[in-house]
Design a protein around this motif. Structure first.
Motif, PDB file in Angstrom:
ATOM      1  N   LEU A 228      36.156  48.229  38.801  1.00 45.15           N
ATOM      2  CA  LEU A 228      37.143  47.632  37.918  1.00 45.15           C
ATOM      3  C   LEU A 228      36.545  47.468  36.534  1.00 45.15           C
ATOM      4  O   LEU A 228      35.419  46.992  36.394  1.00 45.15           O
ATOM      5  N   ILE A 229      37.290  47.858  35.517  1.00 46.65           N
ATOM      6  CA  ILE A 229      36.834  47.728  34.136  1.00 46.65           C
ATOM      7  C   ILE A 229      37.898  46.986  33.333  1.00 46.65           C
ATOM      8  O   ILE A 229      39.002  46.747  33.824  1.00 46.65           O
ATOM      9  N   ASP A 230      37.566  46.631  32.089  1.00 45.28           N
ATOM     10  CA  ASP A 230      38.503  45.975  31.166  1.00 45.28           C
ATOM     11  C   ASP A 230      39.125  44.725  31.798  1.00 45.28           C
ATOM     12  O   ASP A 230      40.321  44.676  32.092  1.00 45.28           O
ATOM     13  N   ALA A 231      38.297  43.707  31.964  1.00 42.92           N
ATOM     14  CA  ALA A 231      38.695  42.531  32.748  1.00 42.92           C
ATOM     15  C   ALA A 231      39.090  41.333  31.894  1.00 42.92           C
ATOM     16  O   ALA A 231      39.043  40.199  32.369  1.00 42.92           O
ATOM     17  N   GLY A 232      39.501  41.536  30.650  1.00 40.67           N
ATOM     18  CA  GLY A 232      39.823  40.419  29.781  1.00 40.67           C
ATOM     19  C   GLY A 232      41.043  39.624  30.196  1.00 40.67           C
ATOM     20  O   GLY A 232      41.258  38.507  29.706  1.00 40.67           O
ATOM     21  N   ALA A 233      41.869  40.171  31.092  1.00 37.16           N
ATOM     22  CA  ALA A 233      43.084  39.485  31.531  1.00 37.16           C
ATOM     23  C   ALA A 233      42.916  38.774  32.866  1.00 37.16           C
ATOM     24  O   ALA A 233      43.899  38.266  33.428  1.00 37.16           O
ATOM     25  N   ALA A 234      41.698  38.707  33.397  1.00 33.73           N
ATOM     26  CA  ALA A 234      41.475  38.085  34.699  1.00 33.73           C
ATOM     27  C   ALA A 234      41.935  36.631  34.695  1.00 33.73           C
ATOM     28  O   ALA A 234      41.738  35.898  33.730  1.00 33.73           O
ATOM     29  N   HIS A 235      42.560  36.226  35.795  1.00 32.60           N
ATOM     30  CA  HIS A 235      43.019  34.841  35.952  1.00 32.60           C
ATOM     31  C   HIS A 235      43.472  34.673  37.395  1.00 32.60           C
ATOM     32  O   HIS A 235      43.411  35.607  38.191  1.00 32.60           O
ATOM     33  N   TYR A 236      43.938  33.475  37.731  1.00 30.28           N
ATOM     34  CA  TYR A 236      44.495  33.227  39.064  1.00 30.28           C
ATOM     35  C   TYR A 236      46.017  33.307  38.986  1.00 30.28           C
ATOM     36  O   TYR A 236      46.651  32.645  38.156  1.00 30.28           O
TER      37      TYR A 236
ATOM     38  N   PHE B 288      47.162  28.033  38.957  1.00 31.16           N
ATOM     39  CA  PHE B 288      47.375  29.316  38.298  1.00 31.16           C
ATOM     40  C   PHE B 288      46.758  29.254  36.908  1.00 31.16           C
ATOM     41  O   PHE B 288      46.640  28.195  36.311  1.00 31.16           O
ATOM     42  N   GLY B 289      46.380  30.419  36.390  1.00 33.95           N
ATOM     43  CA  GLY B 289      45.781  30.486  35.069  1.00 33.95           C
ATOM     44  C   GLY B 289      44.274  30.479  35.140  1.00 33.95           C
ATOM     45  O   GLY B 289      43.666  30.966  36.102  1.00 33.95           O
ATOM     46  N   LEU B 290      43.637  29.923  34.129  1.00 31.37           N
ATOM     47  CA  LEU B 290      42.180  29.912  34.045  1.00 31.37           C
ATOM     48  C   LEU B 290      41.787  28.871  32.999  1.00 31.37           C
ATOM     49  O   LEU B 290      42.589  28.513  32.141  1.00 31.37           O
ATOM     50  N   GLU B 291      40.549  28.427  33.073  1.00 36.70           N
ATOM     51  CA  GLU B 291      40.082  27.408  32.129  1.00 36.70           C
ATOM     52  C   GLU B 291      39.965  27.951  30.705  1.00 36.70           C
ATOM     53  O   GLU B 291      39.852  27.168  29.754  1.00 36.70           O
ATOM     54  N   HIS B 292      39.967  29.274  30.568  1.00 36.80           N
ATOM     55  CA  HIS B 292      39.872  29.893  29.246  1.00 36.80           C
ATOM     56  C   HIS B 292      41.009  30.890  29.086  1.00 36.80           C
ATOM     57  O   HIS B 292      41.410  31.545  30.046  1.00 36.80           O
ATOM     58  N   ASP B 293      41.515  31.021  27.863  1.00 34.19           N
ATOM     59  CA  ASP B 293      42.522  32.039  27.592  1.00 34.19           C
ATOM     60  C   ASP B 293      41.898  33.428  27.644  1.00 34.19           C
ATOM     61  O   ASP B 293      40.672  33.590  27.593  1.00 34.19           O
ATOM     62  N   GLY B 294      42.742  34.435  27.756  1.00 31.42           N
ATOM     63  CA  GLY B 294      42.252  35.809  27.849  1.00 31.42           C
ATOM     64  C   GLY B 294      43.001  36.737  26.910  1.00 31.42           C
ATOM     65  O   GLY B 294      43.686  36.301  25.984  1.00 31.42           O
ATOM     66  N   TRP B 295      42.845  38.020  27.180  1.00 33.27           N
ATOM     67  CA  TRP B 295      43.532  39.060  26.424  1.00 33.27           C
ATOM     68  C   TRP B 295      44.033  40.106  27.408  1.00 33.27           C
ATOM     69  O   TRP B 295      43.291  40.538  28.300  1.00 33.27           O
ATOM     70  N   CYS B 296      45.281  40.515  27.249  1.00 34.25           N
ATOM     71  CA  CYS B 296      45.836  41.622  28.027  1.00 34.25           C
ATOM     72  C   CYS B 296      45.990  42.798  27.079  1.00 34.25           C
ATOM     73  O   CYS B 296      46.908  42.819  26.252  1.00 34.25           O
ATOM     74  N   GLY B 297      45.073  43.735  27.153  1.00 34.58           N
ATOM     75  CA  GLY B 297      45.011  44.752  26.123  1.00 34.58           C
ATOM     76  C   GLY B 297      44.647  44.084  24.810  1.00 34.58           C
ATOM     77  O   GLY B 297      43.690  43.311  24.733  1.00 34.58           O
TER      78      GLY B 297
END
Length: 277
Positions: free
Chosen positions: A197-205, A108-117
């Protein structure tokens, strides 16, 4: 900014827009594009957006906009236009999202942090989905809300109890590729009626049901959409019973970003799953 020193000026035909946000611009090669600027946030916000778009594109599911160019605080993105949904819009969106969710990971998660909004999102990888959702989703948002005075001690304690009880409510699903911020506005209708799909900064597993749950948070595509999704990916008959749990993360995030108007919704979820304070 001095246009002579601004690399954006080498791509855009005309003056570079000053303000943050989305601007439709014309490129020097004649194409139109969207300029997404966020000088008010760290460069990691748009870096996460670019990584998320590429990750979703690799899944071969729902369309995402091309990235024409990246800059520290700006992206030049394909102009998808806006139109009326075609008759098969929902089916294409549902089937594409199902294909995306069939892309799974060992963590779960991702190798890089993201942004949700406008909120940083900790994607530290974890092999335990319940621990990941508690530690990197619910608890950071609850702590932020508590420190800001949006939730009280009793609310904060109930979030902690809920985190301890997550395995009682959510099965041990494998981590799927998620959009991560899939409210209805991020399922865009292009000028040709195709979904994107747009605004994908929160993508992760994460848990596939979490994407589906957020589609019902500020609107609902309806039962036909989810039936079409289930034609291509497994979907438990009782997934809607868990939807408020997944959406608690987004409700806490909205509470932190926009204020006390979301407190009632947060408390409603807590009452439902862990009882009154």
């Amino acid at each position: 900014m001095d246009a002579a020193r601004d690399p954006l000026s080498e791509s855009i035909d005309g003056a570079v827009p000053e303000g943050d946000g989305l601007h439709r611009v014309r490129l020097r090669d004649g194409r139109t594009a969207f300029l997404k600027q966020r000088r008010d946030r760290p460069a990691t916000l748009l870096q996460a957006e670019a990584r998320g778009l590429r990750l979703l594109r690799s899944a071969g599911g729902v369309r995402v906009p091309d990235i024409y160019a990246e800059y520290p605080h700006a992206l030049l993105l394909e102009d998808l236009g806006e139109g009326m949904p075609t008759e098969d819009f929902q089916a294409r969106a549902a089937h594409g999202l199902a294909r995306q969710h069939l892309v799974v990971s060992s963590h779960f998660g991702l190798e890089h942090d993201g942004w949700c909004g406008d909120s940083p999102q900790d994607n530290t990888v974890d092999t335990d989905g319940h621990h990941f959702f508690a530690t990197h989703r619910l608890q950071p948002q609850a702590l932020r809300a508590h420190r800001s005075g949006y939730i009280d001690d009793a609310d904060h304690a109930r979030v902690q109890r809920l985190c301890e009880r997550l395995p009682e409510f959510i099965p041990r699903y494998s981590p799927s590729l998620l959009h991560g911020d899939l409210w209805s506005g991020n399922l865009h209708c292009c000028s040709n009626g195709e979904p994107a799909l747009i605004d994908a900064g929160a993508a992760h597993y994460g848990w596939a049901e979490a994407d589906l749950a957020m589609l019902t948070l500020f609107g609902d595509p309806g039962p036909r959409f989810f039936a079409q999704y289930a034609e291509h990916a497994a979907l438990a008959s009782d997934w809607r019973e868990r939807a408020p749990l997944y959406n608690l993360y987004h409700l806490l995030n909205h509470l932190n970003l926009f204020g006390r108007g979301y407190l009632g919704a947060v408390r409603s979820v807590l009452r439902r799953f862990v009882g009154a304070a």
